[in-house]
Design an enzyme around this catalytic site. Structure first.
Site, mmCIF file in Angstrom:
data_model
loop_
_atom_site.group_PDB
_atom_site.id
_atom_site.type_symbol
_atom_site.label_atom_id
_atom_site.label_comp_id
_atom_site.label_asym_id
_atom_site.label_seq_id
_atom_site.Cartn_x
_atom_site.Cartn_y
_atom_site.Cartn_z
ATOM 1 N N ARG A 234 0.838 -1.198 0.000
ATOM 2 C CA ARG A 234 0.000 0.000 0.000
ATOM 3 C C ARG A 234 0.876 1.253 0.000
ATOM 4 N NH1 ARG A 234 -3.511 -2.405 -1.779
ATOM 5 N NH2 ARG A 234 -5.592 -2.801 -0.974
ATOM 6 N N HIS A 282 -0.923 0.689 -9.694
ATOM 7 C CA HIS A 282 -1.686 -0.192 -8.803
ATOM 8 C C HIS A 282 -2.298 -1.343 -9.615
ATOM 9 C CE1 HIS A 282 -3.946 -0.454 -4.741
ATOM 10 N NE2 HIS A 282 -3.867 -1.658 -5.299
HETATM 11 P P1 NDP Z 1 -1.953 -11.130 4.764
HETATM 12 O O1 NDP Z 1 -2.919 -10.604 5.761
HETATM 13 O O2 NDP Z 1 -2.025 -12.561 4.373
HETATM 14 O O3 NDP Z 1 -0.446 -10.838 5.262
HETATM 15 C C1 NDP Z 1 -0.075 -9.651 5.842
HETATM 16 C C2 NDP Z 1 1.331 -9.816 6.386
HETATM 17 O O4 NDP Z 1 1.773 -8.553 6.899
HETATM 18 C C3 NDP Z 1 1.410 -10.824 7.535
HETATM 19 O O5 NDP Z 1 2.615 -11.562 7.448
HETATM 20 C C4 NDP Z 1 1.451 -9.915 8.759
HETATM 21 O O6 NDP Z 1 2.117 -10.454 9.883
HETATM 22 C C5 NDP Z 1 2.248 -8.755 8.213
HETATM 23 N N1 NDP Z 1 2.012 -7.557 9.015
HETATM 24 C C6 NDP Z 1 0.886 -6.856 9.186
HETATM 25 N N2 NDP Z 1 1.068 -5.821 10.030
HETATM 26 C C7 NDP Z 1 2.351 -5.896 10.395
HETATM 27 C C8 NDP Z 1 3.163 -5.125 11.266
HETATM 28 N N3 NDP Z 1 2.672 -4.072 11.917
HETATM 29 N N4 NDP Z 1 4.439 -5.483 11.422
HETATM 30 C C9 NDP Z 1 4.944 -6.552 10.782
HETATM 31 N N5 NDP Z 1 4.237 -7.337 9.934
HETATM 32 C C10 NDP Z 1 2.960 -7.003 9.752
HETATM 33 O O7 NDP Z 1 -2.102 -10.190 3.487
HETATM 34 P P2 NDP Z 1 -1.784 -10.527 1.958
HETATM 35 O O8 NDP Z 1 -0.452 -11.139 1.864
HETATM 36 O O9 NDP Z 1 -2.934 -11.264 1.357
HETATM 37 O O10 NDP Z 1 -1.788 -9.063 1.324
HETATM 38 C C11 NDP Z 1 -0.900 -8.066 1.781
HETATM 39 C C12 NDP Z 1 -1.304 -6.710 1.240
HETATM 40 O O11 NDP Z 1 -0.991 -6.590 -0.140
HETATM 41 C C13 NDP Z 1 -2.809 -6.400 1.258
HETATM 42 O O12 NDP Z 1 -3.228 -6.009 2.549
HETATM 43 C C14 NDP Z 1 -2.923 -5.278 0.267
HETATM 44 O O13 NDP Z 1 -2.766 -4.044 0.915
HETATM 45 C C15 NDP Z 1 -1.754 -5.516 -0.686
HETATM 46 N N6 NDP Z 1 -2.205 -5.894 -2.024
HETATM 47 C C16 NDP Z 1 -1.808 -5.117 -3.093
HETATM 48 C C17 NDP Z 1 -2.192 -5.452 -4.368
HETATM 49 C C18 NDP Z 1 -1.734 -4.658 -5.547
HETATM 50 O O14 NDP Z 1 -2.229 -4.879 -6.659
HETATM 51 N N7 NDP Z 1 -0.790 -3.779 -5.380
HETATM 52 C C19 NDP Z 1 -3.022 -6.638 -4.633
HETATM 53 C C20 NDP Z 1 -3.371 -7.384 -3.454
HETATM 54 C C21 NDP Z 1 -2.961 -7.016 -2.202
HETATM 55 P P3 NDP Z 1 1.570 -11.780 10.632
HETATM 56 O O15 NDP Z 1 1.864 -12.904 9.663
HETATM 57 O O16 NDP Z 1 2.388 -11.861 11.851
HETATM 58 O O17 NDP Z 1 0.104 -11.562 10.849
HETATM 59 C C1 OXD Z 2 -6.005 -5.561 -3.312
HETATM 60 C C2 OXD Z 2 -5.494 -4.642 -4.327
HETATM 61 O O1 OXD Z 2 -5.968 -5.253 -2.123
HETATM 62 O O2 OXD Z 2 -5.703 -4.906 -5.532
HETATM 63 O O3 OXD Z 2 -6.463 -6.665 -3.684
HETATM 64 O O4 OXD Z 2 -4.885 -3.627 -3.978
#
Ligand code: NDP
Ligand code: OXD
Length: 319
Positions: A234, A282
């Site tokens: 993000r 994005h």
């Molecule tokens: P998940 O919820 O599966 O994973 C999130 C990860 O981030 C977990 O490992 C979590 O830790 C870690 N995390 C969250 N907060 C913290 C913190 N404060 N400190 C350290 N680690 C942290 O999400 P996804 O992998 O499915 O997706 C990740 C993000 O990718 C989405 O939230 C979205 O914003 C972005 N995204 C972007 C897209 C794009 O097109 N650019 C498309 C899809 C998603 P823990 O394992 O310990 O919970």
């Molecule tokens: C998502 C994205 O969160 O596309 O899936 O950003």
């Protein structure tokens, strides 16, 4: 049999894709698509389910008796910040189509920096025939911040390409073949990272986390000296003026950014034309709308049969 509660959809996606995906979706359940002008005055008080991507600010005031909210994407920051979000399960989209797309983007960016795609492109425009140094993937450590669904898949695929991969997450995490660090191990993780990949959700804790102070802690021992920053999570997690300053000051060698503090990226941003920055709009991992509707349909059936929903967001953690 009582009639099925309709589903309201408010998806800021390509509407042709939405229309095509809706054909045959949801069986005999009515779908109210808020993209259609006729639905603007429709009473939504009796609706149980909403499928949303960047929905209108008044959605939850209109659909005030929702039982489940489904996010059209993996991230939920676009929903959590909306006024009137009801205290009901919020389900995010987790699907192989999306995961695969993100890993393609991450691997592409890591390889692009490894193989100096921007530098060769600049040379080609000047008709310069010159081979640049060619370190191997195994000489670089890619550090992934965010080892969730997307981070773990990207890690596995980067390993196949030969990179050393390490990961950082909030809690302790065991992922085969990858050395992992939890929140307390951030500095040690950064000190080993030659290419930093951000795959974090946007939460109060991750807002602005990719800043000058963090970039200064990254390894400078990689084959290119300065490290590279790649963000597919993000834009709110990055400080763009710090990225530009780090590129200019030599703290960063290059960057790949799919997400931005403000989207679309403002025309005046220096990131658009920076010779060591790759910008994508994005578009790293779009949601497959057909797969999204299939998943919502299945989850609604499970919910109505009393079975648990999958991929429910932890509201307190914010993801
Ligand atoms: P998940 O919820 O599966 O994973 C999130 C990860 O981030 C977990 O490992 C979590 O830790 C870690 N995390 C969250 N907060 C913290 C913190 N404060 N400190 C350290 N680690 C942290 O999400 P996804 O992998 O499915 O997706 C990740 C993000 O990718 C989405 O939230 C979205 O914003 C972005 N995204 C972007 C897209 C794009 O097109 N650019 C498309 C899809 C998603 P823990 O394992 O310990 O919970
Ligand atoms: C998502 C994205 O969160 O596309 O899936 O950003």
């Amino acid at each position: 049999m009582p009639s099925k509660s309709p589903v309201v959809i408010d998806l800021k996606f390509d509407q042709q894709e939405v229309a095509a995906a809706l054909k045959g979706a949801f069986g005999d359940r009515e779908v109210i698509n808020l993209a259609h002008p006729a639905s603007r005055t429709r009473d939504l008080a009796g609706i149980d389910y909403a499928v949303v991507w960047r929905p209108g600010q008044d959605l939850f005031a209109r659909a005030r008796n929702l039982k489940v909210v489904f996010s059209g994407g993996a991230g939920v920051d676009h929903v959590l910040t909306l006024p009137g979000l009801p205290d009901v399960p919020l389900v995010r989209f987790v699907d192989q189509t999306l995961t695969t797309r993100m890993s393609e983007w991450v691997v592409l960016q890591c390889l692009s920096h490894l193989r100096q795609v921007k530098a060769y492109d600049a040379q080609a425009r000047r008709r310069v025939w010159k081979e640049l140094p060619q370190p191997e993937a195994k000489e670089l450590t890619v550090g992934i911040m965010g080892l969730g669904v997307l981070g773990q898949d990207a890690a596995r695929k980067l390993k196949v390409m030969g990179f050393e991969v390490i990961g950082w997450s909030r809690g302790v995490k065991a992922v085969e073949g990858i050395e992992t660090y939890d929140a307390a191990g951030l500095d040690a993780f950064l000190a080993r990272t030659d290419m930093l990949v951000g795959l974090l959700p946007l939460t109060p804790e991750t807002t602005g986390i990719f800043n000058g102070a963090l970039f200064a802690k990254l390894s400078r021992k990689g084959p290119f000296g300065a490290p590279v920053f790649i963000n597919g999570g993000r834009g709110g997690s990055q400080v763009e003026r710090d990225i530009v300053a780090a590129l200019e000051g030599g703290t960063l060698a290059g960057a790949s950014l799919d997400v931005f503090e403000q989207e679309p990226l403002p025309l005046e941003s220096p990131l658009w034309t920076h010779d060591r920055v790759i910008v994508t709009p994005h578009a790293a991992a779009a949601s497959d709308v057909k797969a999204l509707f299939r998943q919502v349909e299945r989850q609604v059936a499970d919910y109505e049969a009393g079975r648990p929903l999958e991929h429910v967001v932890d509201r307190r953690a914010g993801y």
